[in-house]
Design a protein around this motif. Sequence first.
Motif, PDB file in Angstrom:
ATOM      1  N   VAL A   5       0.861  -1.178   0.000  1.00  0.00           N
ATOM      2  CA  VAL A   5       0.000   0.000   0.000  1.00  0.00           C
ATOM      3  C   VAL A   5       0.897   1.227   0.000  1.00  0.00           C
ATOM      4  N   VAL A   6       0.372   2.341  -0.499  1.00  0.00           N
ATOM      5  CA  VAL A   6       1.150   3.576  -0.493  1.00  0.00           C
ATOM      6  C   VAL A   6       0.890   4.328   0.810  1.00  0.00           C
ATOM      7  N   THR A   7       1.926   4.973   1.322  1.00  0.00           N
ATOM      8  CA  THR A   7       1.821   5.677   2.602  1.00  0.00           C
ATOM      9  C   THR A   7       2.819   6.824   2.637  1.00  0.00           C
ATOM     10  N   ASN A   8       2.540   7.801   3.470  1.00  0.00           N
ATOM     11  CA  ASN A   8       3.482   8.903   3.691  1.00  0.00           C
ATOM     12  C   ASN A   8       4.210   8.763   5.012  1.00  0.00           C
ATOM     13  N   ASP A   9       3.638   7.978   5.924  1.00  0.00           N
ATOM     14  CA  ASP A   9       4.211   7.899   7.266  1.00  0.00           C
ATOM     15  C   ASP A   9       4.388   6.479   7.792  1.00  0.00           C
ATOM     16  N   GLY A  10       4.016   5.472   7.006  1.00  0.00           N
ATOM     17  CA  GLY A  10       4.150   4.098   7.451  1.00  0.00           C
ATOM     18  C   GLY A  10       3.003   3.610   8.305  1.00  0.00           C
ATOM     19  N   GLY A  18       0.222   9.087  -6.428  1.00  0.00           N
ATOM     20  CA  GLY A  18       1.343   9.801  -7.035  1.00  0.00           C
ATOM     21  C   GLY A  18       2.118  10.689  -6.088  1.00  0.00           C
ATOM     22  N   ARG A  19       1.538  11.041  -4.958  1.00  0.00           N
ATOM     23  CA  ARG A  19       2.215  11.916  -4.008  1.00  0.00           C
ATOM     24  C   ARG A  19       2.695  11.182  -2.760  1.00  0.00           C
ATOM     25  N   SER A  20       2.523   9.874  -2.735  1.00  0.00           N
ATOM     26  CA  SER A  20       2.948   9.130  -1.551  1.00  0.00           C
ATOM     27  C   SER A  20       4.470   8.953  -1.565  1.00  0.00           C
ATOM     28  N   ARG A  21       5.058   8.919  -0.380  1.00  0.00           N
ATOM     29  CA  ARG A  21       6.510   8.806  -0.257  1.00  0.00           C
ATOM     30  C   ARG A  21       7.005   7.369  -0.209  1.00  0.00           C
ATOM     31  N   TYR A  22       6.160   6.452   0.278  1.00  0.00           N
ATOM     32  CA  TYR A  22       6.626   5.087   0.514  1.00  0.00           C
ATOM     33  C   TYR A  22       5.609   4.046   0.077  1.00  0.00           C
ATOM     34  N   LYS A  36       6.728  -6.347   8.005  1.00  0.00           N
ATOM     35  CA  LYS A  36       6.335  -5.081   7.379  1.00  0.00           C
ATOM     36  C   LYS A  36       7.618  -4.375   6.966  1.00  0.00           C
ATOM     37  N   GLU A  37       7.650  -3.950   5.723  1.00  0.00           N
ATOM     38  CA  GLU A  37       8.829  -3.277   5.174  1.00  0.00           C
ATOM     39  C   GLU A  37       8.387  -1.954   4.563  1.00  0.00           C
ATOM     40  N   LEU A  38       9.124  -0.893   4.804  1.00  0.00           N
ATOM     41  CA  LEU A  38       8.828   0.410   4.227  1.00  0.00           C
ATOM     42  C   LEU A  38       9.842   0.678   3.116  1.00  0.00           C
ATOM     43  N   ARG A  39       9.355   0.802   1.901  1.00  0.00           N
ATOM     44  CA  ARG A  39      10.231   1.046   0.747  1.00  0.00           C
ATOM     45  C   ARG A  39       9.993   2.451   0.223  1.00  0.00           C
ATOM     46  N   GLU A  40      11.058   3.189   0.053  1.00  0.00           N
ATOM     47  CA  GLU A  40      10.944   4.548  -0.472  1.00  0.00           C
ATOM     48  C   GLU A  40      10.585   4.502  -1.951  1.00  0.00           C
ATOM     49  N   ARG A  41       9.638   5.334  -2.343  1.00  0.00           N
ATOM     50  CA  ARG A  41       9.268   5.426  -3.763  1.00  0.00           C
ATOM     51  C   ARG A  41      10.275   6.301  -4.463  1.00  0.00           C
ATOM     52  N   THR A  42      10.719   5.878  -5.613  1.00  0.00           N
ATOM     53  CA  THR A  42      11.673   6.674  -6.391  1.00  0.00           C
ATOM     54  C   THR A  42      11.144   6.889  -7.797  1.00  0.00           C
ATOM     55  N   VAL A  43       9.827   7.016  -7.893  1.00  0.00           N
ATOM     56  CA  VAL A  43       9.180   7.291  -9.170  1.00  0.00           C
ATOM     57  C   VAL A  43       8.198   8.434  -8.959  1.00  0.00           C
TER      58      VAL A  43
END
Length: 70
Positions: A5-10, A18-22, A36-43
Amino acid sequence: MKVAVVTNDGEFVSQHFGRSRYYAVYTIENGQVLEKELRERTVGHFDPNRNPQAESTDQHLDSEGRHGYG
């Protein structure tokens, strides 16, 4: 099974993909969350190679070249 799932804060699901960080990636087996793993979005907006100056001069872009702001 893995679920992302996309998230800004985990903690909470982001309202805008499109505006989510992770990506929060959950490994689930037998109905239990094992990892649970938090992966930074780089797109998208967070692409480190993105050049906002090279993008459209659309009036809806903010000062950093992101669309949909303001």
